[in-house]
Design a protein around this motif. Structure first.
Motif, PDB file in Angstrom:
ATOM      1  N   SER A  38       0.827  -1.208   0.000  1.00 45.30           N
ATOM      2  CA  SER A  38       0.000   0.000   0.000  1.00 45.30           C
ATOM      3  C   SER A  38       0.858   1.254   0.000  1.00 45.30           C
ATOM      4  CB  SER A  38      -0.933  -0.004   1.216  1.00 45.30           C
ATOM      5  OG  SER A  38      -0.217  -0.283   2.414  1.00 45.30           O
ATOM      6  N   GLU A  39       1.912   1.259   0.811  1.00 42.16           N
ATOM      7  CA  GLU A  39       2.753   2.455   0.916  1.00 42.16           C
ATOM      8  C   GLU A  39       3.718   2.599  -0.261  1.00 42.16           C
ATOM      9  OE1 GLU A  39       0.374   3.199   3.432  1.00 42.16           O
ATOM     10  OE2 GLU A  39       1.232   1.237   3.757  1.00 42.16           O
ATOM     11  N   ILE A  40       4.103   1.495  -0.864  1.00 40.93           N
ATOM     12  CA  ILE A  40       4.886   1.581  -2.100  1.00 40.93           C
ATOM     13  C   ILE A  40       4.057   2.283  -3.172  1.00 40.93           C
ATOM     14  CG2 ILE A  40       5.879   0.223  -3.991  1.00 40.93           C
ATOM     15  CD1 ILE A  40       6.718  -1.856  -1.876  1.00 40.93           C
ATOM     16  N   ALA A  41       2.775   1.924  -3.244  1.00 40.69           N
ATOM     17  CA  ALA A  41       1.888   2.537  -4.235  1.00 40.69           C
ATOM     18  C   ALA A  41       1.697   4.021  -3.964  1.00 40.69           C
ATOM     19  CB  ALA A  41       0.537   1.823  -4.237  1.00 40.69           C
ATOM     20  N   SER A  42       1.313   4.374  -2.746  1.00 39.60           N
ATOM     21  CA  SER A  42       1.002   5.778  -2.449  1.00 39.60           C
ATOM     22  C   SER A  42       2.230   6.666  -2.539  1.00 39.60           C
ATOM     23  CB  SER A  42       0.369   5.898  -1.061  1.00 39.60           C
ATOM     24  OG  SER A  42       1.219   5.382  -0.060  1.00 39.60           O
ATOM     25  N   THR A  43       3.361   6.188  -2.032  1.00 42.24           N
ATOM     26  CA  THR A  43       4.570   7.023  -2.029  1.00 42.24           C
ATOM     27  C   THR A  43       5.072   7.258  -3.444  1.00 42.24           C
ATOM     28  OG1 THR A  43       5.133   6.103   0.139  1.00 42.24           O
ATOM     29  CG2 THR A  43       6.852   7.326  -1.012  1.00 42.24           C
ATOM     30  N   ASN A  44       4.966   6.260  -4.312  1.00 38.83           N
ATOM     31  CA  ASN A  44       5.395   6.448  -5.699  1.00 38.83           C
ATOM     32  C   ASN A  44       4.466   7.381  -6.459  1.00 38.83           C
ATOM     33  OD1 ASN A  44       7.844   4.796  -6.887  1.00 38.83           O
ATOM     34  ND2 ASN A  44       6.963   3.556  -5.234  1.00 38.83           N
ATOM     35  N   VAL A  45       3.172   7.354  -6.157  1.00 46.83           N
ATOM     36  CA  VAL A  45       2.253   8.304  -6.791  1.00 46.83           C
ATOM     37  C   VAL A  45       2.580   9.727  -6.340  1.00 46.83           C
ATOM     38  CG1 VAL A  45      -0.153   9.095  -6.818  1.00 46.83           C
ATOM     39  CG2 VAL A  45       0.376   6.693  -7.248  1.00 46.83           C
ATOM     40  N   THR A 193      -1.336 -11.823   8.909  1.00 53.68           N
ATOM     41  CA  THR A 193      -1.660 -10.450   9.297  1.00 53.68           C
ATOM     42  C   THR A 193      -2.067  -9.711   8.018  1.00 53.68           C
ATOM     43  OG1 THR A 193       0.694  -9.886   9.079  1.00 53.68           O
ATOM     44  CG2 THR A 193      -0.105 -10.401  11.287  1.00 53.68           C
ATOM     45  N   GLY A 194      -3.304  -9.249   7.971  1.00 53.17           N
ATOM     46  CA  GLY A 194      -3.809  -8.636   6.748  1.00 53.17           C
ATOM     47  C   GLY A 194      -4.243  -7.205   6.950  1.00 53.17           C
ATOM     48  N   TRP A 195      -4.289  -6.480   5.857  1.00 54.71           N
ATOM     49  CA  TRP A 195      -4.792  -5.104   5.900  1.00 54.71           C
ATOM     50  C   TRP A 195      -5.340  -4.742   4.531  1.00 54.71           C
ATOM     51  CZ3 TRP A 195       0.305  -6.511   5.859  1.00 54.71           C
ATOM     52  CH2 TRP A 195       1.107  -6.031   4.817  1.00 54.71           C
ATOM     53  N   THR A 196      -6.255  -3.818   4.549  1.00 53.09           N
ATOM     54  CA  THR A 196      -6.797  -3.263   3.306  1.00 53.09           C
ATOM     55  C   THR A 196      -6.686  -1.746   3.372  1.00 53.09           C
ATOM     56  OG1 THR A 196      -8.979  -3.556   4.344  1.00 53.09           O
ATOM     57  CG2 THR A 196      -8.402  -5.076   2.613  1.00 53.09           C
ATOM     58  N   PRO A 197      -6.334  -1.138   2.222  1.00 45.91           N
ATOM     59  CA  PRO A 197      -6.208  -1.704   0.879  1.00 45.91           C
ATOM     60  C   PRO A 197      -4.941  -2.577   0.720  1.00 45.91           C
ATOM     61  CG  PRO A 197      -6.481   0.697   0.791  1.00 45.91           C
ATOM     62  CD  PRO A 197      -6.151   0.328   2.195  1.00 45.91           C
ATOM     63  N   HIS A 198      -5.085  -3.649  -0.036  1.00 48.44           N
ATOM     64  CA  HIS A 198      -3.968  -4.513  -0.413  1.00 48.44           C
ATOM     65  C   HIS A 198      -4.395  -5.316  -1.628  1.00 48.44           C
ATOM     66  CE1 HIS A 198      -0.778  -7.494  -0.327  1.00 48.44           C
ATOM     67  NE2 HIS A 198      -0.164  -6.800   0.608  1.00 48.44           N
ATOM     68  N   TRP A 199      -3.461  -5.519  -2.549  1.00 47.48           N
ATOM     69  CA  TRP A 199      -3.799  -6.248  -3.776  1.00 47.48           C
ATOM     70  C   TRP A 199      -4.245  -7.668  -3.519  1.00 47.48           C
ATOM     71  CZ3 TRP A 199      -1.287 -10.756  -4.564  1.00 47.48           C
ATOM     72  CH2 TRP A 199      -0.019 -10.920  -3.995  1.00 47.48           C
ATOM     73  N   MET A 200      -3.833  -8.239  -2.371  1.00 47.19           N
ATOM     74  CA  MET A 200      -4.170  -9.648  -2.142  1.00 47.19           C
ATOM     75  C   MET A 200      -5.682  -9.840  -2.008  1.00 47.19           C
ATOM     76  SD  MET A 200      -2.646 -10.143   1.710  1.00 47.19           S
ATOM     77  CE  MET A 200      -3.325  -9.302   3.143  1.00 47.19           C
ATOM     78  N   PHE A 201      -6.391  -8.818  -1.537  1.00 42.08           N
ATOM     79  CA  PHE A 201      -7.844  -8.933  -1.438  1.00 42.08           C
ATOM     80  C   PHE A 201      -8.506  -8.795  -2.814  1.00 42.08           C
ATOM     81  CE2 PHE A 201      -6.813  -8.193   2.951  1.00 42.08           C
ATOM     82  CZ  PHE A 201      -7.774  -8.907   3.650  1.00 42.08           C
ATOM     83  N   ASP A 250      -8.531   3.483  -5.791  1.00 41.69           N
ATOM     84  CA  ASP A 250      -7.413   4.140  -6.481  1.00 41.69           C
ATOM     85  C   ASP A 250      -6.104   3.433  -6.158  1.00 41.69           C
ATOM     86  OD1 ASP A 250      -9.042   6.166  -7.582  1.00 41.69           O
ATOM     87  OD2 ASP A 250      -8.807   7.428  -5.809  1.00 41.69           O
ATOM     88  N   MET A 251      -5.885   3.242  -4.873  1.00 39.88           N
ATOM     89  CA  MET A 251      -4.644   2.603  -4.435  1.00 39.88           C
ATOM     90  C   MET A 251      -4.531   1.182  -4.970  1.00 39.88           C
ATOM     91  SD  MET A 251      -3.292   1.850  -0.549  1.00 39.88           S
ATOM     92  CE  MET A 251      -2.709   3.483  -0.107  1.00 39.88           C
ATOM     93  N   ALA A 252      -5.659   0.463  -4.966  1.00 43.53           N
ATOM     94  CA  ALA A 252      -5.647  -0.923  -5.440  1.00 43.53           C
ATOM     95  C   ALA A 252      -5.244  -1.008  -6.908  1.00 43.53           C
ATOM     96  CB  ALA A 252      -7.016  -1.564  -5.225  1.00 43.53           C
ATOM     97  N   GLN A 253      -5.662  -0.030  -7.714  1.00 35.44           N
ATOM     98  CA  GLN A 253      -5.296  -0.031  -9.128  1.00 35.44           C
ATOM     99  C   GLN A 253      -3.779  -0.010  -9.300  1.00 35.44           C
ATOM    100  OE1 GLN A 253      -7.307   3.190 -11.176  1.00 35.44           O
ATOM    101  NE2 GLN A 253      -9.246   2.700 -10.166  1.00 35.44           N
ATOM    102  N   TRP A 271      -1.024   5.717 -13.487  1.00 36.00           N
ATOM    103  CA  TRP A 271      -2.189   6.150 -12.717  1.00 36.00           C
ATOM    104  C   TRP A 271      -2.332   7.676 -12.768  1.00 36.00           C
ATOM    105  CZ3 TRP A 271      -4.006   9.280  -8.979  1.00 36.00           C
ATOM    106  CH2 TRP A 271      -5.283   8.997  -8.482  1.00 36.00           C
ATOM    107  N   VAL A 272      -1.236   8.385 -12.576  1.00 34.38           N
ATOM    108  CA  VAL A 272      -1.271   9.853 -12.611  1.00 34.38           C
ATOM    109  C   VAL A 272      -1.724  10.347 -13.986  1.00 34.38           C
ATOM    110  CG1 VAL A 272       0.166  11.946 -12.526  1.00 34.38           C
ATOM    111  CG2 VAL A 272       0.398  10.185 -10.759  1.00 34.38           C
ATOM    112  N   ASP A 273      -1.204   9.738 -15.042  1.00 35.46           N
ATOM    113  CA  ASP A 273      -1.573  10.139 -16.410  1.00 35.46           C
ATOM    114  C   ASP A 273      -3.056   9.891 -16.689  1.00 35.46           C
ATOM    115  OD1 ASP A 273       1.025  10.897 -16.889  1.00 35.46           O
ATOM    116  OD2 ASP A 273       1.566   9.086 -18.002  1.00 35.46           O
ATOM    117  N   ASN A 274      -3.619   8.848 -16.077  1.00 34.91           N
ATOM    118  CA  ASN A 274      -5.002   8.462 -16.347  1.00 34.91           C
ATOM    119  C   ASN A 274      -6.014   9.067 -15.367  1.00 34.91           C
ATOM    120  OD1 ASN A 274      -4.426   6.806 -18.606  1.00 34.91           O
ATOM    121  ND2 ASN A 274      -3.795   5.143 -17.249  1.00 34.91           N
ATOM    122  N   ASN A 275      -5.534   9.864 -14.423  1.00 31.82           N
ATOM    123  CA  ASN A 275      -6.422  10.461 -13.423  1.00 31.82           C
ATOM    124  C   ASN A 275      -6.139  11.958 -13.283  1.00 31.82           C
ATOM    125  OD1 ASN A 275      -8.001   8.125 -11.821  1.00 31.82           O
ATOM    126  ND2 ASN A 275      -5.975   7.378 -12.431  1.00 31.82           N
TER     127      ASN A 275
END
Length: 288
Positions: A38-45, A193-201, A250-253, A271-275
């Motif tokens: 989740s944080e890899i996704a958000s921080t890179n965006v 140990t799980g959390w959402t958002p996460h791609w595994m769900f 958004d994050m899941a994408q 994601w940035v280009d498409n949003n």
């Protein structure tokens, strides 16, 4: 050389230096993050928007949760978009809260807990006490990095639910997801140990185990935390960070694209280009 000429040269040199200092191209922001999907996704965006829209150079600092908070508190990092509150990172907020600035919520409706494949015939953490269930799981709960808030909560859950026969395995978020995927593909029992958002769900049919003792708390939020002084030093950067808000979808994408083989940088750029509309909301009022 005449004094008037020397003075003119010195004045021109000062103008060049001042211009260079004020240039956005020479600005640099350090973003701290934990290597959770989740944080890899958000921080890179966030990095992509800072670099492509604000002209800011970004340095990403991958650390564990404790050092991430400590880095913002002592100013060695400028910001992070990975504060899970009020529960998961409660201990870090208590320790560092007076030394950081909360720039606001960037994602609503997160959740943490123990997760299992939906095909498993258990529904509550209490069910883990069943000897047959424990044996099928090899008395093992697959965790992530030590020091992560969810690991602290799970240690509390082990005690609260009397799961002393279980071992909470420390690993990493990537290793946990890999073990989960392998077990899911083979229709085998596993608890993680799980959390959402996460791609595994998104990629697997999973469920959270009920938590009647409310160890993991309810729905949470992810906050953006910045160092003290950032608003004064870099007002445009602070404004963008305070306006950065997106959804779990958004994050899941972004996460799904990364899990599917794209680099984090490529997935964030796509994601940035498409949003564009949403990104424009984030940078409203920024001096571009």
């Amino acid at each position: 050389m005449k004094l008037s000429q020397l003075g003119l040269i010195m004045l021109l040199m000062m103008v060049v230096v001042i211009s260079g200092c004020s240039s956005k191209d020479n600005s640099s922001v350090k973003l701290a993050y934990v290597a959770w999907d989740s944080e890899i996704a958000s921080t890179n965006v966030v990095k992509e928007v800072l670099e492509s829209k604000l002209g800011v150079t970004v340095e990403m600092l991958q650390v564990d949760a404790g050092p991430m908070w400590a880095g913002i508190a002592d100013g060695s990092a400028d910001a992070m978009v990975a504060a899970w509150l009020p529960g998961t990172h409660a201990s870090y907020l208590e320790k560092y809260g007076n030394d950081v600035v909360d720039a606001g919520v960037n994602l609503d409706g997160t959740k943490t807990g123990l997760a299992v494949p939906a095909y498993m015939d258990i529904n509550s953490i209490e069910d883990l006490n069943n000897p047959e269930v424990a044996a099928s799981l090899d008395n093992m709960i697959i965790g992530i990095e030590p020091g992560a808030g969810i690991m602290t909560s799970t240690e509390t859950a082990v005690e609260a639910y009397g799961l002393s026969d279980y071992t909470l395995l420390e690993s990493s978020s990537a290793a946990m997801a890999q073990e989960l995927q392998k077990a899911f593909d083979n229709n085998e029992p596993i608890v993680v140990t799980g959390w959402t958002p996460h791609w595994m769900f998104a990629n697997m049919d999973l469920k959270y185990l009920d938590d009647p003792k409310n160890v993991y708390g309810g729905a949470e939020q992810i906050h953006t935390m910045v160092r003290k002084g950032l608003k004064d030093d870099m007002p445009d950067v602070y404004l963008f960070l305070s306006q950065f808000k997106w959804t779990a979808d958004d994050m899941a994408q972004v996460m799904v694209k990364i899990q599917g083989g794209q680099s984090p940088e490529e997935a964030a750029k796509d994601w940035v280009d498409n949003n564009e509309a949403k990104v424009n909301e984030w940078i409203t009022g920024v001096n571009l």
